[in-house]
Design an enzyme around this catalytic site. Structure first.
Site: not given
Ligand SMILES: [Zn+2]
Length: 278
Positions: A2-3
């Site tokens: 997840p960014e």
């Protein structure tokens, strides 16, 4: 992994629903990256006031202190009321779940198969444990502190190639691999260009592209490359509309040249050799 957009999408999918909730229970599972930093029962009775984000960290403001959550490599949060038929599951963690916060408004669960995520409590954001994690982060790309002139000065000082430069988190936080590739395409910059070789106009285009790409990604619910979903189980769709990322060998959507891929550091950089100039 997840960014920033996925973490922001997660934040938006819980913030309004958990605000005001009183903590009734805390469940801990397997060891995460960092310890909770308090006894679970110390959290009981406190209320969640708001959910903020800094870089890829979520910050749950409690009436006393702050609970920092990091999703690590594979973490995912869910937040739901437990249907009455499942009330017996309330005090159990599911498979790969390592943290659950039972509240008056629903249960927040962290599922993290690879356990690089973490939940850390601190009495205040000024505590050493939080400062160590947040203190050295670069500017927030969607906030007012992502100043163009400061960005230009930082770029001019760096001899690194721009793609790993963006990933380093020092120029700006939260631009992960997929977004760095897309940002450089939008700005027309070849990924191997040295930061210090960019002129001011190209730096400005890059600055604009970072905001535009991240905002678009958030609008599209983030990118679901493996199994990301927001706290209500919605997958993201940004990965379906990438211009270059994961498109090696396919025609550029702008000029029809073949999209290329090179390795920089340990990461793949996708780019169009015609649209992106050194
Ligand atoms: Zn092209």
């Amino acid at each position: 992994m997840p960014e920033l957009p996925e973490v922001e999408v997660t934040r938006r999918s819980i913030a309004g629903r958990i605000a005001g909730a009183q903590i009734h229970g805390v469940l801990l599972g397997g060891v995460l990256r960092w310890p909770l930093n308090c006894a679970p029962e110390d959290l009981l009775g406190h209320r969640v006031q708001a959910v903020r984000r800094r870089g890829k960290y979520l910050l749950l403001d409690l009436d006393v202190g702050v609970l920092l959550i990091h999703l690590g490599m594979s973490g995912r949060l869910s937040f739901a009321h437990q249907p009455s038929s499942e009330l017996d599951k309330l005090d159990k963690l599911g498979k790969h779940e390592h943290f659950a916060l039972q509240t008056s408004l629903g249960t927040l669960r962290l599922k993290d198969p690879r356990r690089f995520g973490a939940v850390v409590y601190a009495q205040s954001e000024q505590d050493a444990v939080i400062r160590k994690l947040l203190g050295r982060l670069g500017p927030e790309p969607l906030g007012a502190d992502f100043d163009l002139q400061a960005f230009q000065v930082a770029l001019a000082r760096s001899k690194a190639a721009i793609k790993p430069g963006l990933l380093s988190g020092k120029l700006v936080v939260g631009v992960g691999n997929i977004y760095a590739c897309e940002v450089l395409f939008q700005a027309g910059i070849h990924p191997e260009t040295r930061c210090c070789d960019l002129d001011h106009l190209r730096m400005e285009r890059l600055h604009q592209a970072i905001r535009a790409v991240l905002e678009r990604a958030i609008q599209r619910g983030g990118s679901t490359l493996r199994d990301f979903s927001d706290a209500q189980g919605q997958a993201g769709h940004f990965q379906l509309e990438t211009m270059v990322y994961a498109r090696a060998g396919q025609p550029c959507r702008v000029c029809a040249s073949t999209v290329c891929v090179i390795r920089q550091g340990q990461r793949s950089s996708f780019f169009c050799p015609a649209c992106q100039k050194p």
